[in-house]
Design an enzyme around this catalytic site. Structure first.
Site, mmCIF file in Angstrom:
data_model
loop_
_atom_site.group_PDB
_atom_site.id
_atom_site.type_symbol
_atom_site.label_atom_id
_atom_site.label_comp_id
_atom_site.label_asym_id
_atom_site.label_seq_id
_atom_site.Cartn_x
_atom_site.Cartn_y
_atom_site.Cartn_z
ATOM 1 N N LYS A 109 34.101 -5.265 19.067
ATOM 2 C CA LYS A 109 33.139 -3.972 18.656
ATOM 3 C C LYS A 109 34.712 -2.662 18.952
ATOM 4 O O LYS A 109 34.234 -2.083 19.665
ATOM 5 C CB LYS A 109 31.454 -3.816 20.087
ATOM 6 C CG LYS A 109 30.943 -3.185 18.679
ATOM 7 C CD LYS A 109 29.610 -3.474 19.214
ATOM 8 C CE LYS A 109 28.670 -2.212 19.116
ATOM 9 N NZ LYS A 109 29.065 -2.304 17.466
HETATM 10 N N1 PMP Z 1 27.784 -7.196 13.549
HETATM 11 C C1 PMP Z 1 28.923 -5.578 13.384
HETATM 12 C C2 PMP Z 1 29.744 -6.086 12.822
HETATM 13 C C3 PMP Z 1 27.495 -4.705 14.657
HETATM 14 O O1 PMP Z 1 28.453 -3.673 14.520
HETATM 15 C C4 PMP Z 1 26.605 -5.050 14.853
HETATM 16 C C5 PMP Z 1 26.490 -4.124 15.926
HETATM 17 N N2 PMP Z 1 25.625 -3.300 14.684
HETATM 18 C C6 PMP Z 1 26.291 -6.983 14.300
HETATM 19 C C7 PMP Z 1 26.841 -7.463 14.286
HETATM 20 C C8 PMP Z 1 24.773 -6.722 15.173
HETATM 21 O O2 PMP Z 1 25.174 -7.407 16.938
HETATM 22 P P1 PMP Z 1 23.636 -6.909 17.815
HETATM 23 O O3 PMP Z 1 22.963 -7.909 17.437
HETATM 24 O O4 PMP Z 1 24.777 -7.323 19.409
HETATM 25 O O5 PMP Z 1 23.867 -5.237 18.066
#
Ligand code: PMP
Length: 309
Positions: free
Chosen positions: A161
């Site tokens: 992230k």
């Molecule tokens: N993939 C990406 C690239 C993201 O940025 C996110 C978060 N918005 C997700 C998947 C989903 O992750 P999460 O369920 O932890 O929010």
């Protein structure tokens, strides 16, 4: 998307008025994307007069893993981050659904021009916004396969992230919107399905719920993990395995999931309609998911952190 701006932001150990929360123009992260972030949601439960933050500990544990990847020091423990978040939400007196954005970043140091980040100090901020839907939850999305490929783990790890990686997401999302689609699906460099522009992806084939594996250069999504648990508890068979692009053209149902997007049904991929437009399985999981995040599902209440004591 309805957005409500906050009164206070957390910056450099203090709660500061939103308008006064500023960073220097020489901030390393502003130039090179040397930051990592998290995105959490809090859901307002009007019956209980309570704001519930969903899987707060999991988000901050992931943030701690992310900072290790790019040598950012995060001086707050997971427990301290949880306390700061609750304090921030209370100070802002939020009584609505919120989106929370923590950001750990490389700030200003002696070598602001340059790629050596070892001596650049790290900083941290967090703010929250009153927030509604990121993508429409009803009606179904029409998505395209992006002409951009997902940035591979050997270039910038998606699991981190890391802010800079999101240029990849912005290219895919903006191209999709300019072309009249709601969003985009990335393929990996070797041509398998990865995920959406900033969300994970599920499809249904023959009553089995299928999602892409972590080695498809995805972010290891917390909602993805949640959906897999919910589906297993509902007795729905699940598979985590590589998905080919053309499988999306013959699937029965599909949906995006993630903190921002929540759980949004996809009804068309590259102009091909999914086979079962009634989306029975998607709707079943969607119902359970929203009951869970809003605190209406006793079984999963351990995933919720109440803000108001
Ligand atoms: N993939 C990406 C690239 C993201 O940025 C996110 C978060 N918005 C997700 C998947 C989903 O992750 P999460 O369920 O932890 O929010």
């Amino acid at each position: 998307m309805e957005i409500k701006l906050p009164k206070f932001c957390f910056l450099e150990d203090k709660f500061v008025p939103w308008e006064e929360a500023k960073v220097p123009v020489s901030t390393h992260a502003l130039h090179y994307g040397t930051a990592v972030f998290a995105g959490l949601r809090g859901y307002w439960n009007a019956d209980e007069n309570q704001l519930y933050v969903f899987r707060i500990r999991d988000h901050f544990e992931r943030l701690h893993k992310s900072v290790r990847i790019i040598f950012i020091e995060l001086k707050y423990s997971v427990d301290e981050l949880i306390d700061i978040t609750k304090e921030l939400l209370k100070k802002n007196e939020f009584k609505c659904d919120v989106y929370i954005r923590p950001l750990a970043f490389k700030s200003v140091g002696p070598k602001v021009v340059g790629m050596d980040i070892t001596e650049i100090p790290s900083s941290f901020l967090m703010f929250a916004l009153g927030f509604g839907e990121y993508l429409p939850l009803a009606g179904g999305l029409h998505v395209c396969t992006s002409t951009w490929r997902r940035i591979p783990d050997v270039a910038i790890p998606a699991r981190g992230k890391i802010s800079g990686t999101y240029v990849n997401s912005c290219l895919a999302k903006s191209e999709a919107v300019y072309s009249g689609f709601n969003d985009a699906i990335f393929l990996t460099e070797d041509g398998y399905v990865s995920e959406g522009s900033a969300m994970n992806l599920f499809m249904v084939r023959d009553n089995t719920l299928i999602t892409t594996p972590v080695y498809a250069d995805i972010l290891e999504g917390i909602v993805r993990r949640t959906i897999l648990s919910i589906a297993e508890d509902l007795g729905i068979p699940t598979e985590v395995r590589p998905i080919q692009r053309s499988e999306l053209y013959v699937c029965d149902e599909a949906f995006f999931c993630g903190t921002g997007v929540q759980l949004a049904p996809i009804t068309k991929v590259d102009h091909r309609e999914v086979r079962d437009t009634d989306l029975p399985l998607t709707k079943k999981i969607q119902k359970e998911f929203f009951a869970t995040v809003r605190g209406k599902n006793k079984k999963y209440k351990h995933w919720l952190a109440p803000v108001y004591e």
